[in-house]
Design a protein around this motif. Structure first.
Motif, PDB file in Angstrom:
ATOM      1  N   ASN A  92     -10.526  43.332  -1.907  1.00  0.00           N
ATOM      2  CA  ASN A  92     -11.182  43.274  -3.210  1.00  0.00           C
ATOM      3  C   ASN A  92     -10.136  43.553  -4.297  1.00  0.00           C
ATOM      4  OD1 ASN A  92     -10.828  46.056  -3.457  1.00  0.00           O
ATOM      5  ND2 ASN A  92     -12.951  46.562  -2.973  1.00  0.00           N
ATOM      6  N   PRO A  93     -10.505  43.468  -5.581  1.00  0.00           N
ATOM      7  CA  PRO A  93      -9.525  43.672  -6.660  1.00  0.00           C
ATOM      8  C   PRO A  93      -8.836  45.042  -6.639  1.00  0.00           C
ATOM      9  CG  PRO A  93     -11.479  42.607  -7.525  1.00  0.00           C
ATOM     10  CD  PRO A  93     -11.794  42.997  -6.110  1.00  0.00           C
ATOM     11  N   LEU A  94      -9.444  46.025  -5.986  1.00  0.00           N
ATOM     12  CA  LEU A  94      -8.829  47.343  -5.895  1.00  0.00           C
ATOM     13  C   LEU A  94      -7.869  47.458  -4.711  1.00  0.00           C
ATOM     14  CD1 LEU A  94     -11.948  49.545  -6.677  1.00  0.00           C
ATOM     15  CD2 LEU A  94     -10.099  48.885  -8.225  1.00  0.00           C
ATOM     16  N   GLY A  95      -7.762  46.371  -3.932  1.00  0.00           N
ATOM     17  CA  GLY A  95      -6.862  46.363  -2.796  1.00  0.00           C
ATOM     18  C   GLY A  95      -7.477  46.874  -1.509  1.00  0.00           C
ATOM     19  N   ILE A  96      -8.769  47.141  -1.523  1.00  0.00           N
ATOM     20  CA  ILE A  96      -9.451  47.608  -0.316  1.00  0.00           C
ATOM     21  C   ILE A  96      -9.762  46.399   0.563  1.00  0.00           C
ATOM     22  CG2 ILE A  96     -11.511  48.748   0.581  1.00  0.00           C
ATOM     23  CD1 ILE A  96     -11.563  50.316  -2.098  1.00  0.00           C
ATOM     24  N   VAL A  97      -9.330  46.470   1.807  1.00  0.00           N
ATOM     25  CA  VAL A  97      -9.512  45.361   2.732  1.00  0.00           C
ATOM     26  C   VAL A  97     -10.993  45.190   3.060  1.00  0.00           C
ATOM     27  CG1 VAL A  97      -8.988  44.491   5.044  1.00  0.00           C
ATOM     28  CG2 VAL A  97      -7.201  45.622   3.708  1.00  0.00           C
ATOM     29  N   LYS A  98     -11.489  43.972   2.840  1.00  0.00           N
ATOM     30  CA  LYS A  98     -12.885  43.653   3.155  1.00  0.00           C
ATOM     31  C   LYS A  98     -13.004  43.047   4.539  1.00  0.00           C
ATOM     32  CE  LYS A  98     -14.002  40.873  -0.104  1.00  0.00           C
ATOM     33  NZ  LYS A  98     -14.688  40.019  -1.065  1.00  0.00           N
ATOM     34  N   ALA A  99     -12.005  42.254   4.932  1.00  0.00           N
ATOM     35  CA  ALA A  99     -12.083  41.572   6.226  1.00  0.00           C
ATOM     36  C   ALA A  99     -10.712  41.056   6.628  1.00  0.00           C
ATOM     37  CB  ALA A  99     -13.058  40.405   6.149  1.00  0.00           C
ATOM     38  N   THR A 100     -10.507  40.972   7.924  1.00  0.00           N
ATOM     39  CA  THR A 100      -9.342  40.288   8.464  1.00  0.00           C
ATOM     40  C   THR A 100      -9.844  38.971   9.024  1.00  0.00           C
ATOM     41  OG1 THR A 100      -8.270  42.375   8.990  1.00  0.00           O
ATOM     42  CG2 THR A 100      -7.435  40.405  10.101  1.00  0.00           C
ATOM     43  N   LEU A 101      -9.276  37.886   8.529  1.00  0.00           N
ATOM     44  CA  LEU A 101      -9.772  36.552   8.836  1.00  0.00           C
ATOM     45  C   LEU A 101      -8.689  35.704   9.493  1.00  0.00           C
ATOM     46  CD1 LEU A 101     -11.319  35.972   5.316  1.00  0.00           C
ATOM     47  CD2 LEU A 101     -12.539  36.713   7.359  1.00  0.00           C
ATOM     48  N   ILE A 102      -9.124  34.574  10.031  1.00  0.00           N
ATOM     49  CA  ILE A 102      -8.200  33.560  10.504  1.00  0.00           C
ATOM     50  C   ILE A 102      -8.130  32.505   9.406  1.00  0.00           C
ATOM     51  CG2 ILE A 102      -7.715  31.837  12.282  1.00  0.00           C
ATOM     52  CD1 ILE A 102      -9.681  33.520  14.083  1.00  0.00           C
ATOM     53  N   GLU A 103      -6.926  32.225   8.935  1.00  0.00           N
ATOM     54  CA  GLU A 103      -6.733  31.230   7.883  1.00  0.00           C
ATOM     55  C   GLU A 103      -6.338  29.902   8.526  1.00  0.00           C
ATOM     56  OE1 GLU A 103      -4.531  31.676   3.845  1.00  0.00           O
ATOM     57  OE2 GLU A 103      -3.061  31.068   5.357  1.00  0.00           O
ATOM     58  N   TYR A 104      -7.066  28.856   8.192  1.00  0.00           N
ATOM     59  CA  TYR A 104      -6.779  27.510   8.672  1.00  0.00           C
ATOM     60  C   TYR A 104      -6.170  26.728   7.519  1.00  0.00           C
ATOM     61  CZ  TYR A 104      -9.766  28.568  12.662  1.00  0.00           C
ATOM     62  OH  TYR A 104     -10.299  29.131  13.781  1.00  0.00           O
ATOM     63  N   ALA A 105      -4.895  26.396   7.609  1.00  0.00           N
ATOM     64  CA  ALA A 105      -4.239  25.548   6.614  1.00  0.00           C
ATOM     65  C   ALA A 105      -4.355  24.116   7.112  1.00  0.00           C
ATOM     66  CB  ALA A 105      -2.781  25.944   6.441  1.00  0.00           C
ATOM     67  N   LEU A 106      -4.990  23.254   6.338  1.00  0.00           N
ATOM     68  CA  LEU A 106      -5.291  21.881   6.752  1.00  0.00           C
ATOM     69  C   LEU A 106      -4.390  20.878   6.044  1.00  0.00           C
ATOM     70  CD1 LEU A 106      -8.741  23.060   6.495  1.00  0.00           C
ATOM     71  CD2 LEU A 106      -8.214  21.609   8.444  1.00  0.00           C
TER      72      LEU A 106
END
Length: 95
Positions: free
Chosen positions: A25-39
């Motif tokens: 979030n804007p405060l730098g608190i991690v909301k989630a760890t995701l898998i990023e798919y670059a297409l």
């Protein structure tokens, strides 16, 4: 880095790479760890057409990004990725 090819419902081919992505979030608190798919399109392997994100549980996450993929294409790409990953995991189990 593994490159995988997918084909969407209209026959168009794309390829993608994956990497870990941390959504904060804007405060730098991690909301989630995701898998990023670059297409990418096969004729332009330098610049991605966009990025999609998925949770480790397999749910798609719509992260606000500058890479805008239209809704129909995004849905088609997500479906093609899900199908490709299902096939890939099935072949790993039977190997």
């Amino acid at each position: 880095m593994e490159i995988r090819t997918i084909t969407v419902h209209d026959g168009s081919k794309y390829f993608y790479t994956t990497s870990a992505f941390t959504a904060a979030n804007p405060l730098g608190i991690v909301k989630a760890t995701l898998i990023e798919y670059a297409l990418y399109k096969p004729d332009n392997k330098e610049a991605p057409i966009g990025k999609l994100y998925k949770t480790n549980e397999g749910n798609w996450y719509d992260a606000p990004t500058d890479d805008v993929i239209n809704t129909l294409l995004s849905a088609s790409l997500k479906k093609a990725i899900d199908e490709a990953e299902k096939i890939h995991s099935a072949t790993e189990v039977h190997s």
